[in-house]
Structure formats: structure tokens, C-alpha cells
Write a protein that holds these residues in place. Structure first.
Motif, short mmCIF file in Angstrom:
data_model
loop_
_atom_site.label_atom_id
_atom_site.label_comp_id
_atom_site.label_asym_id
_atom_site.label_seq_id
_atom_site.Cartn_x
_atom_site.Cartn_y
_atom_site.Cartn_z
N ALA A 166 34.28 30.16 -72.66
CA ALA A 166 33.06 29.75 -73.35
C ALA A 166 33.07 30.23 -74.79
CB ALA A 166 31.83 30.30 -72.61
N ALA A 167 33.56 31.44 -75.02
CA ALA A 167 33.66 31.97 -76.38
C ALA A 167 34.65 31.16 -77.20
CB ALA A 167 34.06 33.44 -76.34
N ALA A 168 35.79 30.84 -76.61
CA ALA A 168 36.83 30.11 -77.33
C ALA A 168 36.38 28.70 -77.69
CB ALA A 168 38.10 30.04 -76.48
N ARG A 169 35.51 28.12 -76.89
CA ARG A 169 35.09 26.74 -77.13
C ARG A 169 34.52 26.55 -78.53
NH1 ARG A 169 34.27 22.72 -78.57
NH2 ARG A 169 33.54 20.78 -77.62
N PHE A 170 33.79 27.55 -79.03
CA PHE A 170 33.20 27.43 -80.36
C PHE A 170 33.64 28.56 -81.29
CE2 PHE A 170 30.02 25.06 -77.76
CZ PHE A 170 30.16 23.82 -78.38
N GLY A 171 34.77 29.20 -80.97
CA GLY A 171 35.32 30.21 -81.85
C GLY A 171 34.48 31.47 -81.97
N LEU A 172 33.88 31.89 -80.84
CA LEU A 172 33.04 33.08 -80.83
C LEU A 172 33.81 34.27 -80.27
CD1 LEU A 172 29.83 31.39 -79.35
CD2 LEU A 172 30.34 31.79 -81.77
N GLU A 173 33.29 35.46 -80.51
CA GLU A 173 33.89 36.67 -79.96
C GLU A 173 33.50 36.80 -78.48
OE1 GLU A 173 36.04 38.82 -81.27
OE2 GLU A 173 36.15 37.51 -83.03
N PRO A 174 34.45 37.17 -77.60
CA PRO A 174 34.16 37.21 -76.17
C PRO A 174 33.08 38.22 -75.77
CG PRO A 174 36.52 37.15 -76.54
CD PRO A 174 35.89 37.35 -77.88
N ALA A 175 33.07 39.42 -76.36
CA ALA A 175 32.14 40.46 -75.92
C ALA A 175 30.68 40.04 -76.08
CB ALA A 175 32.42 41.77 -76.66
N PRO A 176 30.25 39.56 -77.25
CA PRO A 176 28.85 39.13 -77.38
C PRO A 176 28.51 37.96 -76.47
CG PRO A 176 29.91 39.24 -79.55
CD PRO A 176 30.96 39.51 -78.53
N THR A 231 24.11 30.86 -82.31
CA THR A 231 25.08 31.37 -81.33
C THR A 231 24.55 31.23 -79.90
OG1 THR A 231 26.02 32.92 -82.90
CG2 THR A 231 26.40 33.38 -80.57
N GLY A 232 23.28 31.52 -79.71
CA GLY A 232 22.71 31.40 -78.37
C GLY A 232 22.80 29.99 -77.83
N LEU A 233 22.54 29.02 -78.69
CA LEU A 233 22.67 27.62 -78.28
C LEU A 233 24.12 27.31 -77.93
CD1 LEU A 233 21.19 24.47 -79.99
CD2 LEU A 233 23.63 24.61 -79.50
N LEU A 234 25.04 27.77 -78.76
CA LEU A 234 26.45 27.46 -78.54
C LEU A 234 26.95 28.00 -77.20
CD1 LEU A 234 27.97 28.10 -82.09
CD2 LEU A 234 27.47 25.90 -81.01
N VAL A 235 26.51 29.20 -76.83
CA VAL A 235 26.95 29.79 -75.57
C VAL A 235 26.44 28.98 -74.39
CG1 VAL A 235 26.80 31.81 -74.08
CG2 VAL A 235 27.19 32.10 -76.54
N LEU A 236 25.16 28.65 -74.41
CA LEU A 236 24.59 27.87 -73.31
C LEU A 236 25.22 26.48 -73.27
CD1 LEU A 236 22.48 28.68 -71.20
CD2 LEU A 236 20.76 27.48 -72.56
N HIS A 237 25.47 25.91 -74.44
CA HIS A 237 26.04 24.57 -74.50
C HIS A 237 27.50 24.57 -74.04
CE1 HIS A 237 25.77 20.45 -75.62
NE2 HIS A 237 26.69 20.51 -76.57
N ALA A 238 28.23 25.63 -74.33
CA ALA A 238 29.61 25.74 -73.85
C ALA A 238 29.66 25.74 -72.33
CB ALA A 238 30.27 27.01 -74.40
N VAL A 239 28.70 26.39 -71.69
CA VAL A 239 28.64 26.39 -70.23
C VAL A 239 28.31 24.98 -69.74
CG1 VAL A 239 27.46 27.34 -68.21
CG2 VAL A 239 27.96 28.81 -70.16
N ARG A 240 27.39 24.31 -70.42
CA ARG A 240 27.05 22.93 -70.05
C ARG A 240 28.28 22.03 -70.11
NH1 ARG A 240 22.14 19.35 -70.90
NH2 ARG A 240 22.89 17.30 -70.35
N LEU A 241 29.03 22.11 -71.19
CA LEU A 241 30.19 21.25 -71.36
C LEU A 241 31.32 21.61 -70.42
CD1 LEU A 241 30.31 21.04 -75.27
CD2 LEU A 241 29.33 19.38 -73.68
N GLY A 242 31.45 22.89 -70.10
CA GLY A 242 32.54 23.34 -69.24
C GLY A 242 32.29 23.13 -67.76
#
Length: 212
Positions: A27-37, A8-19
Motif C-alpha cells: 500500500a505504501a509503495a503504490r503511491f511512494g509513501l514510507e511504510p512505517a506511517p 496521505t490519509g486518502l492515499l492510504v485508504l485508496h491504495a487498499v481500495r485499489l489493491g
């Protein structure tokens, strides 16, 4: 065998990179994650110096710092080594390069319609045959993109979805919403294509512009 699922930590940082610059919810929606975490992780990453927040005139979001970019690349390299998926992503990148050249040509033809005495005249979209030919090219490229994504997506779950996102944008273009070809700030054909390219480059540790 199911796709490998990224941390999950990688996905969050990577979502910012891609966005590029992105809100926590996106960023949460990009990989189907919950917004709060995701928001909590971004605040943690801000403390680490990996991301920064910027807001101006009602527009804002999170972006990577140089430290964050380096950390994302470290994470991606470690993931490739752990999963053993580098050959699959490298093959996809090799196959992508000629398609990318065709896509750039198609987008240029969408934006520019040569006229007598003005080879760089802006396309005013009144020549429907011209535009239809470009849309046909974008459709063909979209089908090839979807096929190309299959291998990486079967190996690594985070590569899934590019083909569907591109198809959704193209469907809007075909309904007459021309901005969905190349608009920024939304999931246009160009945005999806650019992000897939960035995903390949980041995953393989290749600097943009250095490809042969």
C-alpha cells in the motif's frame, strides 16, 4: 501547473481500495509513501472500522470494510470538489469505456482459443500467430491507456504511473512470461487495467457494472 497532490490519509485508504487485499508495504509503495506511517494509519483506520486485517494459510492483508469504502468515496468526492478536476476525470472515463470493451475482448482471446466443436476451448498458447495478434492488441491498448492517463495525471498526481506499470507487464509478456497478461496478485496487464478502471469509478462515484 503541477499536479494536485492528494492527502496521505486518502492515499492510504485508496491504495487498499485499489489493491482489494494488500499488505502495508505494498500500500505504501503504490503511491511512494514510507511504510512505517502507512502501517500506523492502517491501525488507526482499523480502530475507525474502515479496514480489516485477514490472514489465512500464509496469505493476508488489509481490505476495506463497507464503512471504509464509504469514507474513501467521501474523501474522493471532496477532493474532486476542492481541486475542480471532475471534468478531466469524467472525460477520461468516457474515453476509457470503448477501450475497456476492446481490452476485455483481447483478454478473452488470450484465455480462449475456439476449436472445432469447442468454441470455448482453453487457449493452450501453441498457436503463436493467434497469441501474437492478441499481444499486438494489448500493446495498442497500452499505448492508448498511457495517452488517456495524461490528463488525469497532470491534474492529480495519484493518477500517474498506470501507463508505465502496464508497459512493464507487457514487456514481460513479450519476453515469454505469459502469466503477466492476466495473473492476479501481481502487476499484470489485467491488474493494472482493472485498477485504473476502479480508480475512475471510485473517483467519480460510479458503481461498477452501472456504466452504459
Amino acid at each position: 501547473m503541477p499536479s494536485h497532490v492528494s492527502d496521505t490519509g486518502l492515499l492510504v485508504l485508496h491504495a487498499v481500495r485499489l489493491g482489494g487485499m494488500i499488505e502495508a508495504r505494498a500500500a505504501a509503495a503504490r503511491f511512494g509513501l514510507e511504510p512505517a506511517p502507512v502501517t500506523e494509519l492502517l491501525l488507526d483506520y482499523e480502530s475507525c472500522g474502515w479496514v480489516r486485517r485477514a490472514d489465512f494459510a500464509g496469505i493476508g492483508g488489509w481490505s476495506l470494510t463497507e464503512l471504509g469504502r464509504a469514507e474513501n468515496e467521501r474523501q474522493l468526492a471532496a477532493e474532486l470538489s476542492s481541486f475542480g478536476t471532475r471534468p478531466i476525470v469524467a472525460d477520461a472515463h468516457t474515453a476509457f469505456l470503448p477501450l475497456n470493451a476492446r481490452f476485455q475482448t483481447a483478454v478473452t482471446r488470450w484465455q480462449v482459443r475456439p476449436a472445432p466443436g469447442d468454441p470455448l476451448a482453453v487457449n493452450d498458447h501453441t498457436d503463436f500467430r493467434w497469441d501474437d495478434r492478441v499481444i499486438d492488441s494489448l500493446g495498442s491498448l497500452g499505448r492508448r491507456l498511457a495517452a488517456l492517463c495524461t490528463g488525469p495525471a497532470e491534474a492529480m498526481a495519484r493518477f500517474d504511473g498506470y501507463g508505465g506499470r502496464y508497459a512493464a507487464a507487457l514487456a514481460r509478456v513479450e519476453r515469454g512470461e505469459r502469466r503477466w497478461v492476466d495473473a492476479v496478485g501481481q502487476d499484470s496487464c489485467h491488474t493494472v487495467w482493472f485498477q485504473f478502471h476502479e480508480d475512475l469509478l471510485a473517483t467519480l462515484g460510479i458503481a461498477r457494472g452501472s456504466e452504459s
